[in-house]
Each structure stands twice: as structure tokens, then as C-alpha cells.
Design a protein around this motif. Structure first.
Motif, mmCIF file in Angstrom:
data_model
loop_
_atom_site.group_PDB
_atom_site.id
_atom_site.type_symbol
_atom_site.label_atom_id
_atom_site.label_comp_id
_atom_site.label_asym_id
_atom_site.label_seq_id
_atom_site.Cartn_x
_atom_site.Cartn_y
_atom_site.Cartn_z
ATOM 1 N N SER A 26 0.846 -1.191 0.000
ATOM 2 C CA SER A 26 0.000 0.000 0.000
ATOM 3 C C SER A 26 0.881 1.240 0.000
ATOM 4 C CB SER A 26 -0.907 0.019 1.235
ATOM 5 O OG SER A 26 -1.620 1.240 1.288
ATOM 6 N N LYS A 27 0.480 2.198 -0.792
ATOM 7 C CA LYS A 27 1.177 3.482 -0.798
ATOM 8 C C LYS A 27 0.189 4.603 -0.505
ATOM 9 C CE LYS A 27 4.926 1.727 -3.557
ATOM 10 N NZ LYS A 27 5.732 1.814 -4.749
ATOM 11 N N ASP A 28 -0.928 4.240 0.116
ATOM 12 C CA ASP A 28 -1.949 5.194 0.518
ATOM 13 C C ASP A 28 -1.520 5.831 1.837
ATOM 14 O OD1 ASP A 28 -4.416 5.730 2.330
ATOM 15 O OD2 ASP A 28 -5.255 5.732 0.307
ATOM 16 N N GLU A 29 -1.286 7.113 1.828
ATOM 17 C CA GLU A 29 -0.722 7.811 2.987
ATOM 18 C C GLU A 29 -1.631 7.746 4.212
ATOM 19 O OE1 GLU A 29 2.627 10.319 4.372
ATOM 20 O OE2 GLU A 29 2.323 8.772 2.865
ATOM 21 N N GLN A 30 -2.929 7.889 4.009
ATOM 22 C CA GLN A 30 -3.852 7.849 5.139
ATOM 23 C C GLN A 30 -3.886 6.446 5.748
ATOM 24 O OE1 GLN A 30 -7.375 10.025 4.344
ATOM 25 N NE2 GLN A 30 -8.408 9.387 6.192
ATOM 26 N N TYR A 31 -3.914 5.424 4.917
ATOM 27 C CA TYR A 31 -3.878 4.044 5.397
ATOM 28 C C TYR A 31 -2.562 3.776 6.135
ATOM 29 C CZ TYR A 31 -3.848 -1.064 5.338
ATOM 30 O OH TYR A 31 -3.787 -2.394 5.705
ATOM 31 N N THR A 32 -1.478 4.293 5.610
ATOM 32 C CA THR A 32 -0.182 4.102 6.256
ATOM 33 C C THR A 32 -0.183 4.727 7.643
ATOM 34 O OG1 THR A 32 0.945 3.972 4.129
ATOM 35 C CG2 THR A 32 2.303 4.551 6.029
ATOM 36 N N PHE A 33 -0.738 5.924 7.780
ATOM 37 C CA PHE A 33 -0.837 6.561 9.095
ATOM 38 C C PHE A 33 -1.743 5.743 10.013
ATOM 39 C CE2 PHE A 33 -2.858 9.908 11.873
ATOM 40 C CZ PHE A 33 -1.795 9.995 12.755
ATOM 41 N N GLU A 34 -2.826 5.216 9.469
ATOM 42 C CA GLU A 34 -3.708 4.358 10.269
ATOM 43 C C GLU A 34 -2.945 3.143 10.784
ATOM 44 O OE1 GLU A 34 -7.798 1.678 9.970
ATOM 45 O OE2 GLU A 34 -7.184 2.842 8.221
ATOM 46 N N MET A 35 -2.216 2.477 9.909
ATOM 47 C CA MET A 35 -1.489 1.280 10.321
ATOM 48 C C MET A 35 -0.385 1.605 11.324
ATOM 49 S SD MET A 35 -2.819 -1.468 9.090
ATOM 50 C CE MET A 35 -4.384 -0.704 9.386
ATOM 51 N N LEU A 36 0.308 2.719 11.138
ATOM 52 C CA LEU A 36 1.318 3.132 12.102
ATOM 53 C C LEU A 36 0.670 3.329 13.471
ATOM 54 C CD1 LEU A 36 4.207 4.013 12.830
ATOM 55 C CD2 LEU A 36 3.569 6.331 12.108
ATOM 56 N N THR A 37 -0.477 3.991 13.482
ATOM 57 C CA THR A 37 -1.179 4.244 14.739
ATOM 58 C C THR A 37 -1.673 2.948 15.367
ATOM 59 O OG1 THR A 37 -1.847 6.433 13.964
ATOM 60 C CG2 THR A 37 -3.105 5.485 15.793
ATOM 61 N N LEU A 38 -2.295 2.093 14.582
ATOM 62 C CA LEU A 38 -2.811 0.839 15.136
ATOM 63 C C LEU A 38 -1.682 -0.046 15.652
ATOM 64 C CD1 LEU A 38 -5.690 -0.031 12.633
ATOM 65 C CD2 LEU A 38 -5.845 1.131 14.864
ATOM 66 N N GLU A 39 -0.573 -0.067 14.930
ATOM 67 C CA GLU A 39 0.559 -0.879 15.388
ATOM 68 C C GLU A 39 1.129 -0.348 16.701
ATOM 69 O OE1 GLU A 39 1.427 -3.772 14.422
ATOM 70 O OE2 GLU A 39 0.543 -3.921 12.432
ATOM 71 N N LEU A 40 1.240 0.951 16.850
ATOM 72 C CA LEU A 40 1.761 1.467 18.119
ATOM 73 C C LEU A 40 0.752 1.259 19.227
ATOM 74 C CD1 LEU A 40 0.781 4.507 19.328
ATOM 75 C CD2 LEU A 40 1.918 5.265 17.283
ATOM 76 N N MET A 41 -0.531 1.338 18.911
ATOM 77 C CA MET A 41 -1.567 1.078 19.922
ATOM 78 C C MET A 41 -1.556 -0.386 20.357
ATOM 79 S SD MET A 41 -3.318 3.735 20.826
ATOM 80 C CE MET A 41 -3.526 5.438 20.324
#
Length: 187
Positions: A26-41
Motif C-alpha cells: 500500500s502506498k496510501d498515505e492515510q492508510y499508512t498513518f492508520e497502520m502506524l497508529t494501530l501498530e503502536l496502539m
């Protein structure tokens, strides 16, 4: 249909995540931010817990709109700390807002997190050929390097284990087991 060990006999949410998201580039920036957030959570919790709360996270964090999250105030922090539908850890919430502010600055400078991350692998996913779940490493030299560089850039809650999972989530790493025959996986 054979799947990775962790997705066999899993909940429908986990199976859907495995089949349609995990390891898919995925190169979707919003999805990438979502995944970064979910992974840290997810740190210290199960991925199933995070998937169960994902819809709540999406609402609570304005569908991971970087600019909106970057503008959060102390009032928003208190709202999030009181939201029983998400992980209410003060440090993780602060890290998410911090990370959004860094990304907002990057975006204003014409840089994206996706472009920055994908340059580490020359724009191509790294496909591993692990035989069993026990073979999957918790971190790799790549996740350690990206973690180091993200910390240097000011990101928070981005240790090498979190980054390893994050890279798998956005498909930079395809760590589906060789026996997995789902869509994009090794066949």
C-alpha cells in the motif's frame, strides 16, 4: 484454503485482515498513518484486540486524517482518554498526535511517509519465504534501521518490533508463509 498459522481458525476480522490487507503493498498515505497508529496502539496487546476496536479508532481519530489529528488539543486528548472504545493509553495517544504533526510538516514540505519508507526497499516489497510462524522474526535489520531513522526524525513509539509489524501491515514486507495460498500470497 491454507493460510498463515495465525490466520487459521481465526475470527472473521482476523481472517479478513490476513486475506486482504496484511502483506499487501500500500502506498496510501492515510492508510499508512492508520497502520502506524494501530501498530503502536497494539504494543503490549493482541492484534485481535486492535482489530476489534478498529472502527472505534477510525471514528475517534477522524479516520486518520493527518491534518485533523495534528491539530488535536488537550481537549481532544481528554476526549480520547475517556473513549472506552479505543486504547486510552496517554503515552500512545500523545505519540499518535506527535506522529501526525511530523507527517503534517513532511506533507507541507512535499514529502510523504510512503515515499520515505518505500525508498528503503527500492519501491519493491521484500518477499520472505518462511516455512512456519516460528521462523518469523520479531524484528529485522530493516525494521531496526527504519525505527532508528524514524526516532531520529522525531516519531514516537516506533521501536523495531512495532516497525516490523508495521512494515508487514503495509506490504513492504510480505511475510506470508510459503504454504499460504491466499490471493497475493505465495502459491
Amino acid at each position: 484454503m491454507p493460510r498463515c498459522d495465525w490466520a487459521t481458525d481465526a475470527t472473521p476480522l482476523m481472517t479478513r485482515y490476513h486475506d486482504y490487507e496484511w502483506g499487501v503493498p500500500s502506498k496510501d498515505e492515510q492508510y499508512t498513518f492508520e497502520m502506524l497508529t494501530l501498530e503502536l496502539m497494539q504494543a503490549g496487546l493482541s492484534w485481535q484486540t486492535i482489530l476489534n476496536k478498529r472502527a472505534n479508532f477510525q471514528v475517534a481519530f477522524n479516520h486518520f486524517d493527518v491534518d485533523k489529528v495534528a491539530a488535536y488539543t488537550q481537549t481532544d486528548v481528554m476526549r480520547l482518554r475517556n473513549d472506552t472504545g479505543i486504547v486510552r493509553n496517554r503515552i500512545k495517544i500523545a505519540a499518535t498526535i506527535n506522529n501526525a504533526r511530523i507527517l503534517q510538516t513532511w506533507h507541507q514540505q512535499g514529502q510523504t511517509l510512503n515515499a520515505w519508507l518505500w525508498h528503503y526497499v527500492d519501491g519493491h516489497p521484500v518477499i520472505h519465504h518462511y516455512a512456519t510462524a516460528a521462523d518469523l522474526p520479531a524484528q529485522t535489520p530493516l525494521s531496526a534501521q527504519i525505527s532508528h531513522d524514524m526516532k531520529k526524525a522525531g516519531f514516537r513509539f516506533v521501536g523495531p518490533t512495532i516497525i516490523q509489524s508495521f512494515l508487514q501491515a503495509i506490504g513492504i514486507l510480505d511475510d506470508h508463509l510459503v504454504t499460504c495460498t491466499i490471493n497475493h500470497c505465495h502459491a
